[in-house]
Design an enzyme around this catalytic site. Sequence first.
Site, PDB file in Angstrom:
ATOM      1  N   LYS A 221      -7.075  -3.340  -5.597  1.00  0.00           N
ATOM      2  CA  LYS A 221      -6.264  -2.891  -6.728  1.00  0.00           C
ATOM      3  C   LYS A 221      -7.044  -2.910  -8.047  1.00  0.00           C
ATOM      4  CE  LYS A 221      -1.540  -3.149  -5.212  1.00  0.00           C
ATOM      5  NZ  LYS A 221      -0.193  -3.667  -5.473  1.00  0.00           N
ATOM      6  N   ARG A 255      -0.764  -7.492   2.539  1.00  0.00           N
ATOM      7  CA  ARG A 255      -0.893  -6.056   2.759  1.00  0.00           C
ATOM      8  C   ARG A 255      -2.341  -5.664   2.466  1.00  0.00           C
ATOM      9  NH1 ARG A 255      -0.027  -1.214  -0.196  1.00  0.00           N
ATOM     10  NH2 ARG A 255       0.997   0.414   1.038  1.00  0.00           N
TER      11      ARG A 255
END
Length: 286
Positions: A221, A255
């Site tokens: 991210k 995840r």
Amino acid sequence: MLELAGRRFDQNALLIMAIVNRTPDSFYDRGATYAFDKALERVAEVVAAGAEIVDIGGVTAAPGDEVDAAEEIRRTVDFVARVRAEFPELIISVDTWRHEVGRAVCEAGADLLNDAWGGYDPRLAEVAAEFDAALVCTHAGGVRPRTRPHRIFYDDVLADVLSRTVDLAERAVELGVSRERVLIDPGHDFGKNTWHSLEVTRRLGEMVATGWPVLVSLSNKDFVGEALDLPLEQRLLGTLATTAICAWQGATVFRAHNVAETRQVLDMVAAIRGSQPPRRAVRGLA
């Protein structure tokens, strides 16, 4: 306890939710698994690498071309049905904020609805209750789906995370979702700048202390990239460091894009904290 697809996991569980994007414009793989056969190959690959859950998405989180509910259903429903048929023991999650999509994928065999946009469509929780599915309740800071935060501010970001996610979780239970099938997610990068995501990571133990199982979506991210000033393709090590810290603080589901590497990190954390024995221990004993 956490219950997913009839399987029960205790507080020591460290589960991988592998990402399988049926999108042509996903931020990480750039559409590598958009084609049906490529996505199915990806499922087989991540299962072999140690993922217990696959998270199937039909719309990228980033701003971009409009994808309506009908197109999202087209991208996900038949694929969910195929995965259900070929991997009957696999826990199948679908990343969606729309109740219409949630209903369609549950009918096709999905076990878990991953609502990454903070209850934007309140009827999604109703669908989870109707189908006895699990639900992820995520903090997104009140932003609209597929939008980026702009100069967003919190007096206390973790307090806002706790308030919103716990409220969503309790509402889901009131609607009929089993308490053991509800997870909360701090929503790294969603409705947050990098400082917010780093603070949420430092204080993740406060989320775990609520008693709800915690899911984290950290993989490659922007907060990792900005913390290290690295481009997308060089964020794996930062992701894995953050994974270890979240696992140590008690997160349960991770995840991830890089499943094999994540599995090693989680197994090492489990060995250090004593919840899993070494795979092989002969040093000083033979």
